[in-house]
Structure formats: C-alpha cells, structure tokens
Design a protein around this motif. Structure first.
Motif, PDB file in Angstrom:
ATOM      1  N   PRO A  88      -2.887   2.562   2.000  1.00 41.37           N
ATOM      2  CA  PRO A  88      -3.204   2.876   0.597  1.00 41.37           C
ATOM      3  C   PRO A  88      -3.278   4.375   0.315  1.00 41.37           C
ATOM      4  N   LEU A  89      -3.554   5.177   1.338  1.00 37.14           N
ATOM      5  CA  LEU A  89      -3.567   6.622   1.162  1.00 37.14           C
ATOM      6  C   LEU A  89      -2.151   7.192   1.081  1.00 37.14           C
ATOM      7  N   LEU A  90      -1.240   6.620   1.847  1.00 31.87           N
ATOM      8  CA  LEU A  90       0.128   7.128   1.904  1.00 31.87           C
ATOM      9  C   LEU A  90       1.015   6.542   0.808  1.00 31.87           C
ATOM     10  N   ARG A  91       0.673   5.382   0.293  1.00 29.59           N
ATOM     11  CA  ARG A  91       1.525   4.693  -0.679  1.00 29.59           C
ATOM     12  C   ARG A  91       1.866   5.534  -1.914  1.00 29.59           C
ATOM     13  N   PRO A  92       0.924   6.273  -2.515  1.00 28.61           N
ATOM     14  CA  PRO A  92       1.307   7.083  -3.687  1.00 28.61           C
ATOM     15  C   PRO A  92       2.399   8.108  -3.367  1.00 28.61           C
ATOM     16  N   ARG A  93       2.382   8.675  -2.187  1.00 30.98           N
ATOM     17  CA  ARG A  93       3.433   9.624  -1.809  1.00 30.98           C
ATOM     18  C   ARG A  93       4.766   8.921  -1.592  1.00 30.98           C
ATOM     19  N   LEU A  94       4.711   7.725  -1.014  1.00 39.02           N
ATOM     20  CA  LEU A  94       5.950   6.971  -0.804  1.00 39.02           C
ATOM     21  C   LEU A  94       6.553   6.534  -2.135  1.00 39.02           C
ATOM     22  N   GLN A  95       5.715   6.255  -3.110  1.00 42.80           N
ATOM     23  CA  GLN A  95       6.207   5.844  -4.423  1.00 42.80           C
ATOM     24  C   GLN A  95       6.966   6.965  -5.124  1.00 42.80           C
ATOM     25  N   ARG A  96       6.768   8.196  -4.697  1.00 45.33           N
ATOM     26  CA  ARG A  96       7.469   9.324  -5.312  1.00 45.33           C
ATOM     27  C   ARG A  96       8.918   9.435  -4.850  1.00 45.33           C
ATOM     28  N   LEU A  97       9.283   8.725  -3.787  1.00 41.81           N
ATOM     29  CA  LEU A  97      10.682   8.739  -3.355  1.00 41.81           C
ATOM     30  C   LEU A  97      11.529   8.116  -4.461  1.00 41.81           C
ATOM     31  N   VAL A 106      11.682   3.294   4.426  1.00 45.83           N
ATOM     32  CA  VAL A 106      10.585   4.069   5.016  1.00 45.83           C
ATOM     33  C   VAL A 106       9.333   3.201   5.139  1.00 45.83           C
ATOM     34  N   LYS A 107       9.031   2.418   4.105  1.00 40.65           N
ATOM     35  CA  LYS A 107       7.854   1.549   4.150  1.00 40.65           C
ATOM     36  C   LYS A 107       7.967   0.524   5.269  1.00 40.65           C
ATOM     37  N   VAL A 155       5.354  -6.844   1.993  1.00 37.99           N
ATOM     38  CA  VAL A 155       5.939  -6.639   0.663  1.00 37.99           C
ATOM     39  C   VAL A 155       4.954  -7.111  -0.405  1.00 37.99           C
ATOM     40  N   LEU A 156       4.347  -8.272  -0.174  1.00 42.91           N
ATOM     41  CA  LEU A 156       3.371  -8.787  -1.134  1.00 42.91           C
ATOM     42  C   LEU A 156       2.149  -7.862  -1.221  1.00 42.91           C
ATOM     43  N   TYR A 157       1.713  -7.326  -0.085  1.00 43.77           N
ATOM     44  CA  TYR A 157       0.578  -6.398  -0.068  1.00 43.77           C
ATOM     45  C   TYR A 157       0.912  -5.119  -0.829  1.00 43.77           C
ATOM     46  N   ASP A 158       2.115  -4.609  -0.642  1.00 48.44           N
ATOM     47  CA  ASP A 158       2.523  -3.398  -1.344  1.00 48.44           C
ATOM     48  C   ASP A 158       2.546  -3.634  -2.859  1.00 48.44           C
ATOM     49  N   ILE A 159       3.093  -4.748  -3.272  1.00 53.16           N
ATOM     50  CA  ILE A 159       3.126  -5.083  -4.704  1.00 53.16           C
ATOM     51  C   ILE A 159       1.702  -5.247  -5.236  1.00 53.16           C
ATOM     52  N   LEU A 160       0.852  -5.905  -4.455  1.00 51.93           N
ATOM     53  CA  LEU A 160      -0.539  -6.107  -4.862  1.00 51.93           C
ATOM     54  C   LEU A 160      -1.284  -4.783  -4.992  1.00 51.93           C
ATOM     55  N   LEU A 161      -1.058  -3.862  -4.066  1.00 52.35           N
ATOM     56  CA  LEU A 161      -1.700  -2.550  -4.176  1.00 52.35           C
ATOM     57  C   LEU A 161      -1.274  -1.831  -5.449  1.00 52.35           C
ATOM     58  N   GLY A 162       0.006  -1.928  -5.796  1.00 53.34           N
ATOM     59  CA  GLY A 162       0.482  -1.312  -7.036  1.00 53.34           C
ATOM     60  C   GLY A 162      -0.179  -1.916  -8.255  1.00 53.34           C
ATOM     61  N   ARG A 163      -0.292  -3.222  -8.257  1.00 57.48           N
ATOM     62  CA  ARG A 163      -0.914  -3.888  -9.408  1.00 57.48           C
ATOM     63  C   ARG A 163      -2.416  -3.638  -9.471  1.00 57.48           C
ATOM     64  N   LEU A 164      -3.065  -3.590  -8.309  1.00 59.75           N
ATOM     65  CA  LEU A 164      -4.489  -3.268  -8.303  1.00 59.75           C
ATOM     66  C   LEU A 164      -4.734  -1.841  -8.783  1.00 59.75           C
ATOM     67  N   GLY A 165      -3.856  -0.927  -8.404  1.00 56.37           N
ATOM     68  CA  GLY A 165      -3.967   0.451  -8.891  1.00 56.37           C
ATOM     69  C   GLY A 165      -3.830   0.512 -10.399  1.00 56.37           C
ATOM     70  N   ASN A 166      -2.868  -0.223 -10.941  1.00 49.63           N
ATOM     71  CA  ASN A 166      -2.691  -0.277 -12.399  1.00 49.63           C
ATOM     72  C   ASN A 166      -3.901  -0.917 -13.080  1.00 49.63           C
ATOM     73  N   LEU A 167      -4.424  -1.990 -12.487  1.00 49.53           N
ATOM     74  CA  LEU A 167      -5.596  -2.651 -13.039  1.00 49.53           C
ATOM     75  C   LEU A 167      -6.787  -1.697 -13.055  1.00 49.53           C
ATOM     76  N   TYR A 168      -6.961  -0.963 -11.986  1.00 42.99           N
ATOM     77  CA  TYR A 168      -8.074  -0.007 -11.928  1.00 42.99           C
ATOM     78  C   TYR A 168      -7.935   1.054 -13.010  1.00 42.99           C
ATOM     79  N   VAL A 169      -6.751   1.649 -13.121  1.00 46.38           N
ATOM     80  CA  VAL A 169      -6.558   2.751 -14.070  1.00 46.38           C
ATOM     81  C   VAL A 169      -6.648   2.265 -15.512  1.00 46.38           C
ATOM     82  N   MET A 170      -6.059   1.130 -15.803  1.00 48.48           N
ATOM     83  CA  MET A 170      -5.983   0.670 -17.191  1.00 48.48           C
ATOM     84  C   MET A 170      -7.241  -0.058 -17.670  1.00 48.48           C
TER      85      MET A 170
END
Length: 182
Positions: A88-97, A106-107, A155-170
């Motif tokens: 979860p710490l590295l994922r935001p940097r990987l999303q910038r690719l 890479v993931k 893959v499901l965990y990565d998608i879930l982390l993205g959605r949880l991040g969006n849920l947290y922010v929004m």
C-alpha cells in the motif's frame, strides 16, 4: 491540524494499534493467514493520504516488528512484512506509471518476488514445510495452482486498495476531517 505533531503521533498510533489487533485476530480465526495481513495493510491508506509515505513507512516498520514479536502465526506476520505491509505504500508510485501494461508487469513482478521471498523464509528460516504431507504427490500442480490463484487474488487486492483509497478520500475523509478542522 494535520501538521501538528500530536495529531501525527495520535493518527499513526491509533492506526498502528488497529493493524496489530487485526494481525493478532488472524491467529484466533482459522484460515485468515492471508486475509488479516491484507486487511491490516489497507489501514495504511489513511496514513499515506494524510501524512505521506515516510510516516506510512514508520507505521509499517512498527507494525511489522510488533507482528513478528507478538503474533503466534509467523506466516501471517511474514505475509504482512514481505507483501501486504509495503505494497500500500508503494502502490501510489506504481499508479503513476503511464503505460498500463508496464504498470501491471512491475506489479506482478514485485508480487511474485515477494511470494518467493515468503516461501524461502518459511522453509529456511522458520523451518516450516511449504506443502502438507497430503499435498506432496502433486507438488508441481499445487505450486502452479497456488501461483495462479495468488496472482488473481493480488489483482483483486490491488483493485480493492484503489477503491478503498477513493472511498476514504471521497466519503470518509470529509467526515473525519471537516473543512474547518484541517
């Protein structure tokens, strides 16, 4: 408010404690060796959003050490330390690719290297067998099946982390930190 030292310490402390409790629950509930480290890793998202990667790294390090010392299920602690804690710490940097294919290569490479590291530590450091005696006959098939299902779960965990991040922010962040309190 977010820049105050007391806020930073309190947020990190509360989330670290919650993560350790989740890791300890993994030993009480059978079959949650992989689930509890994944859930504990997801609790790093608010730390990363509010305080950045350095604070998230410190929380990861603290929870990793506490999990290794306190959790009776050392394999669950290994999954947190070698995969679900740092991802979860590295994922935001990987999303910038920019290229999606490169991002996923890479993931997957990082995930599979983490699995190899977990397997090596499990066998050579902890002295635990990778497979139970009843699985010995089809070891290659079990290994291939485990890798395929592990990659699908990743893959499901990565998608879930993205959605949880969006849920947290929004949704959650505006309720936890109203505009007047930031």
């Amino acid at each position: 408010m977010r820049n105050r030292t007391s806020f930073r310490v309190a947020l990190c402390g509360v989330l670290a404690a919650l993560m350790v409790v989740v890791m300890l629950l993994g030993t009480l509930i059978p079959g949650t060796t992989y689930l509890c480290p994944a859930v504990a890793g997801a609790f790093l998202l608010p730390v990363v959003w509010e305080l950045g990667g350095r604070a998230g790294g410190l929380v990861f390090a603290a929870v990793s050490l506490l999990s290794l010392f306190l959790a009776p299920d050392k394999q669950a602690a290994l999954f947190f330390v070698l995969l679900f804690g740092w991802y979860p710490l590295l994922r935001p940097r990987l999303q910038r690719l920019r290229q999606v294919a490169v991002r996923w290569v890479v993931k997957f490479l990082l995930f599979n290297l983490a699995l190899v590291a977990i397997a090596l530590v499990t066998v050579f450091v902890l002295g635990l067998p990778l497979f139970s005696p009843e699985e010995k006959g089809g070891t290659v098939l079990v290994l291939i099946g485990t890798l395929v299902l592990g990659n699908v779960a990743f893959v499901l965990y990565d998608i879930l982390l993205g959605r949880l991040g969006n849920l947290y922010v929004m949704r959650l962040r505006p309720k936890i930190f109203p505009k007047g309190s930031l």
